[in-house]
Each structure stands twice: as structure tokens, then as C-alpha cells.
Motif scaffolding. Structure first.
Motif, mmCIF file in Angstrom:
data_model
loop_
_atom_site.group_PDB
_atom_site.id
_atom_site.type_symbol
_atom_site.label_atom_id
_atom_site.label_comp_id
_atom_site.label_asym_id
_atom_site.label_seq_id
_atom_site.Cartn_x
_atom_site.Cartn_y
_atom_site.Cartn_z
ATOM 1 N N HIS A 113 0.865 -1.173 0.000
ATOM 2 C CA HIS A 113 0.000 0.000 0.000
ATOM 3 C C HIS A 113 0.904 1.227 0.000
ATOM 4 O O HIS A 113 1.535 1.537 1.013
ATOM 5 N N LEU A 114 0.976 1.912 -1.118
ATOM 6 C CA LEU A 114 1.873 3.061 -1.216
ATOM 7 C C LEU A 114 1.374 4.239 -0.399
ATOM 8 O O LEU A 114 2.161 5.046 0.098
ATOM 9 N N THR A 115 0.047 4.353 -0.270
ATOM 10 C CA THR A 115 -0.547 5.505 0.399
ATOM 11 C C THR A 115 -1.942 5.165 0.888
ATOM 12 O O THR A 115 -2.613 4.264 0.352
ATOM 13 N N ASN A 116 -2.380 5.897 1.907
ATOM 14 C CA ASN A 116 -3.762 5.805 2.375
ATOM 15 C C ASN A 116 -4.659 6.827 1.682
ATOM 16 O O ASN A 116 -5.877 6.818 1.881
ATOM 17 N N ALA A 117 -4.065 7.708 0.892
ATOM 18 C CA ALA A 117 -4.813 8.788 0.247
ATOM 19 C C ALA A 117 -5.390 8.323 -1.081
ATOM 20 O O ALA A 117 -4.804 7.508 -1.783
ATOM 21 N N CYS A 118 -6.549 8.871 -1.434
ATOM 22 C CA CYS A 118 -7.161 8.589 -2.734
ATOM 23 C C CYS A 118 -7.934 9.816 -3.183
ATOM 24 O O CYS A 118 -8.477 10.562 -2.349
ATOM 25 N N GLY B 37 -11.920 0.713 6.838
ATOM 26 C CA GLY B 37 -11.146 1.617 7.666
ATOM 27 C C GLY B 37 -9.657 1.358 7.652
ATOM 28 O O GLY B 37 -8.931 1.758 8.579
ATOM 29 N N LEU B 38 -9.152 0.702 6.589
ATOM 30 C CA LEU B 38 -7.734 0.389 6.557
ATOM 31 C C LEU B 38 -6.859 1.633 6.444
ATOM 32 O O LEU B 38 -5.666 1.594 6.766
ATOM 33 N N ASP B 39 -7.457 2.735 5.984
ATOM 34 C CA ASP B 39 -6.686 3.981 5.886
ATOM 35 C C ASP B 39 -6.387 4.579 7.254
ATOM 36 O O ASP B 39 -5.529 5.465 7.366
ATOM 37 N N THR C 2 -2.672 3.021 9.847
ATOM 38 C CA THR C 2 -1.281 3.483 9.798
ATOM 39 C C THR C 2 -1.209 4.822 9.066
ATOM 40 O O THR C 2 -2.167 5.237 8.415
ATOM 41 N N ARG C 3 -0.056 5.449 9.158
ATOM 42 C CA ARG C 3 0.200 6.674 8.409
ATOM 43 C C ARG C 3 1.171 6.380 7.270
ATOM 44 O O ARG C 3 2.005 5.482 7.364
ATOM 45 N N ASP C 4 1.072 7.164 6.216
ATOM 46 C CA ASP C 4 1.984 7.012 5.082
ATOM 47 C C ASP C 4 3.433 7.213 5.520
ATOM 48 O O ASP C 4 3.730 8.147 6.290
ATOM 49 N N ALA D 161 0.749 1.226 4.428
ATOM 50 C CA ALA D 161 1.420 2.400 3.881
ATOM 51 C C ALA D 161 2.560 2.916 4.749
ATOM 52 O O ALA D 161 3.339 3.766 4.300
ATOM 53 N N ASP D 162 2.687 2.419 5.969
ATOM 54 C CA ASP D 162 3.837 2.816 6.791
ATOM 55 C C ASP D 162 5.093 2.044 6.426
ATOM 56 O O ASP D 162 6.175 2.301 6.956
#
Length: 396
Positions: free
Chosen positions: A66-71, A84-86, A89-91, A318-319
Motif C-alpha cells: 500500500h503506497l498511500t492511504n490517500a485517494c 477503515g484500513l486507511d 497506519t500513516r503514510d 502504507a507505513d
């Protein structure tokens, strides 16, 4: 069934490989391989194809990132945000830290194929460039709204999503993070990737959009791209994979595949398994899915039950530290993911050893599976011809 509580990521720590399976499972595998050798003695041409594709897939060691939680959109029923997987963790945004992680993956765990998902990975090309630099094979999943640059990403594979088809795609996906709707997401994706040899569309079909399947496939064909079918799981529902018109959906997919055999890469056996969740030997689910993270602590019993899993596979949050449950949501009762289901068919090669016709089906399945990736020697650009059974070197 796996409960939702198992989805939370845990930090991965390297450890020695575990023993997998029991003696009966190993004996069954050996017997299957011996039977395959016997069958191939009667068909030298099939034997050559079998050995080529089997040897090729043995060289692929894949993990998911997962490169990022953003979309930039919020698709209806998206497993990532519905689960809620975003929020777990934090990117990791430090490029040096990301590069050190990717190098460890290639050097210590010997991973040579990265499946990069999100969120939306194309939002962060500098992070992606690190994977492109170090991974021999890179596949990127994208919603298609933003175009991946060509420079620096000439040899990567891009899987571009479309859901439902026709107007259903905007209804299901053209939703901004603030909830505002817009139009033309599929049109934008087509324009972004017209005649782009890196791209295979991943078409998630629904029973409510049967009339849109053929026109959507035709538009992708006319755009110069191939596609694979995926199965839409509505994670806003208590039964994400419930299908009332299963036979109609399957018949339409097979009909369209017959009309556009070069555009639709998906093999008929895969299509039937995708729609029904069944193969000739069993059902797809947690006990049989091979795309679980090997280093997630919830999988001790699954790893010991004798059913094959992808070697070395982990899915990282993403972390770039935490290992997630599997390649998708962790809701095994609602999953019919194309990558997980396709891998299930491929790793069970010895299940196709009853006769020569069955073994030929597995070879065709494997060849068509690898044809979706632009970095694979089985990939060919879309034309209305039958699937090639020899490597398409000009597509590399």
C-alpha cells in the motif's frame, strides 16, 4: 470465515520459515506432479508450453504494498475505506526510508515483483519511482483519474479499474473525497491510457449492469487496451458477493469473451470460478486462498492445513512496516478478488492432473493470467485474435 478483528495490521519481524502442511498433502503434491509428467509424454507441444509457463511463474516472487492511504475518489463499497484500513497506519513519506525498505525486500526477502496499491498510488510518482528502480517487475493499481507519467515508468504494468460499466461506473466511482459527484471517470481513464501498452483494464462486473458489459469491453478494445474481469464485492452490504442472476452474468461474460477473445484476457475457466467462487475441486475462501500474508500471526492454522500459499507473499500497509491480513479486505466471506482468485487457480496446478484436457486448461489459464502484465513475456497488445501461446517479445 475470518472476523473483522483480524484485519488490523501488525508489525512484521523476520523469522525462519515455518513447516507447511502435513505428509498427506505433500504426498498428494508429489503424486500430482508424477501424473502430470506421465500425461505430458503424450503431447510434446503441450509439454513445452507447460514447462515454459511453470518455470516462468516459479521465478516470480511477489508481495503487495500500500503506497498511500490517500485517494482522489471514494468508490461505493471500496474495501479499503469501508474497512477503515486507511486509519490503521500513516503514510511513510520519507523517500530514503521507502528506498531502504524496498531494498530490504529485494535483498533480504528476495522479492522481485511488486504489486503496488493504495489508496491511489499514481498520486505519488516519486514514491513509485523507487519501486520502479529496484523491483524487476512492478504492477500498479489505479483508478485512472490521474495519468501515470511514461518517463521512468516505461516498463511497469498498470491495472486501471472500471466498475459496472457504462453509466454505472460514474454512479459507483465518480465520487470525490468530500462526497461531491462528477462525471466522465471512465472517459478520463480511456483518454489517459489510449494505446498505452502498459495498461490492462480491470473490469469489476455486476449483475445489475449486464447490458453495459459488451459496450464497455468494446470501448476498451477500441481504446487499444486489453482487460481482465473482476468481481465487484459491495462491502456496504452484509452479503458482498450475493448474486441473484449468477447464471445470466456468467453467460454474458463468456459470450463477450468469445466475441472479443484478444481484448478479454480472462480464460473461460477463470470466469466461471470468479462468478461462482468454485472450481472443479472446491470453493474459494479463507482455507484455500493463497494470497494471505505469510508473516501475519493470524494464519498459523491456515498455513498448516496443506493448501498452497504464495511463497514469501506479504501485504504491507502504507507505513512500510505493518503487515496486513491479506491482499484485500480480510473479509473472506465477501471476497472474489481477481488477483487472489487467479492465484488460487494457478497454485493448484496438480488439481488439473486427472487427464490431458484438464492439464491443457491449466496451461491456458496460466498463459492467459501472465498475459495481463505488460512486463510478462506472455503479454501482447490487444488485437482481435486468439491468445498467443508463445511469448510476445515485441510487447516487452
Amino acid at each position: 470465515m475470518v472476523s473483522d478483528s483480524t484485519v488490523s495490521p501488525v508489525v512484521w519481524h523476520p523469522r525462519p520459515p515455518r513447516a507447511r502442511g502435513d505428509d498427506s498433502a505433500r504426498r498428494s503434491q508429489i503424486n500430482g506432479l508424477e501424473r502430470i509428467s506421465e500425461l505430458l509424454e503424450d503431447d510434446p507441444q503441450l509439454a513445452r508450453r507447460f514447462h515454459e509457463v511453470a518455470a516462468y511463474q516459479r521465478r516470480i516472487r511477489v508481495s503487495e504494498y500500500h503506497l498511500t492511504n490517500a485517494c482522489n475518489i471514494r468508490c461505493k463499497g471500496c474495501w479499503f475505506f469501508e474497512g477503515g484500513l486507511d486509519r490503521h497506519t500513516r503514510d511513510e513519506t520519507n523517500l530514503d526510508e521507502i528506498e531502504a525498505f524496498v531494498v530490504r525486500e529485494t535483498k533480504q526477502r528476495r522479492i522481485n515483483s511488486a504489486l503496488v496499491i493504495g489508496g491511489e498510488p499514481v498520486l505519488f510518482p516519486r514514491r513509485l519511482a523507487i519501486f520502479a528502480k529496484h523491483m524487476r517487475h512492478l504492477s500498479i493499481c489505479s483508478n485512472g483519474l490521474k495519468k501515470l507519467p511514461v518517463e521512468g515508468f516505461e516498463k511497469v504494468g498498470v491495472g486501471v479499474s472500471v466498475w459496472g460499466g457504462g453509466p454505472a461506473d460514474d454512479e459507483m466511482r465518480a465520487i470525490k473525497p468530500n462526497g461531491a459527484r462528477f462525471e466522465g471517470l471512465f472517459d478520463t481513464a480511456l483518454e489517459n491510457y489510449r494505446n498505452d501498452r502498459r495498461v490492462t483494464f480491470v473490469y469489476a462486473v455486476t449483475e445489475g449492469s449486464l447490458e453495459h458489459i459488451e459496450p464497455t469491453v468494446r470501448r476498451i478494445r477500441d481504446n487499444g487496451n486489453p482487460l481482465i474481469f473482476n468481481f465487484y464485492s459491495d462491502y456496504t452490504s452484509e452479503e458482498p458477493i450475493a448474486v441473484a442472476r449468477q447464471q445470466e452474468l456468467m453467460a454474458e461474460l463468456l459470450r463477450v469473451r468469445e466475441l472479443y477473445p484478444r481484448t478479454v484476457i480472462s480464460h473461460p475457466y477463470y470466469i466461471r470460478a470468479m462468478v461462482t467462487g468454485r472450481s472443479h475441486w472446491g470453493e474459494f475462501g479463507y482455507d484455500s486462498c493463497p494470497s494471505i500474508s505469510r508473516d501475519h500471526p493470524a494464519h498459523g492454522e491456515r498455513l498448516a492445513n496443506g493448501n498452497p500459499v504464495l511463497p514469501l507473499f506479504n501485504s504491507f500497509a502504507a507505513d512500510m512496516k505493518s503487515v496486513t491480513f491479506c491482499c484485500t479486505s480480510g473479509r473472506c466471506d465477501g471476497c472474489r478478488d481477481s488477483q487472489a482468485l487467479g492465484s488460487w487457480l494457478l497454485v493448484n496446478m496438480t488439481r488439473f492432473a486427472d487427464d490431458l484436457a484438464q492439464l491443457r486448461t491449466w496451461v491456458e489459464l496460466a498463459e492467459s493470467w501472465w498475459a495481463q502484465f505488460s512486463w510478462s513475456p506472455y503479454h501482447c497488445h490487444a488485437t482481435e485474435e486468439s491468445i498467443s501461446t508463445t511469448p510476445c517479445e515485441e510487447a516487452l
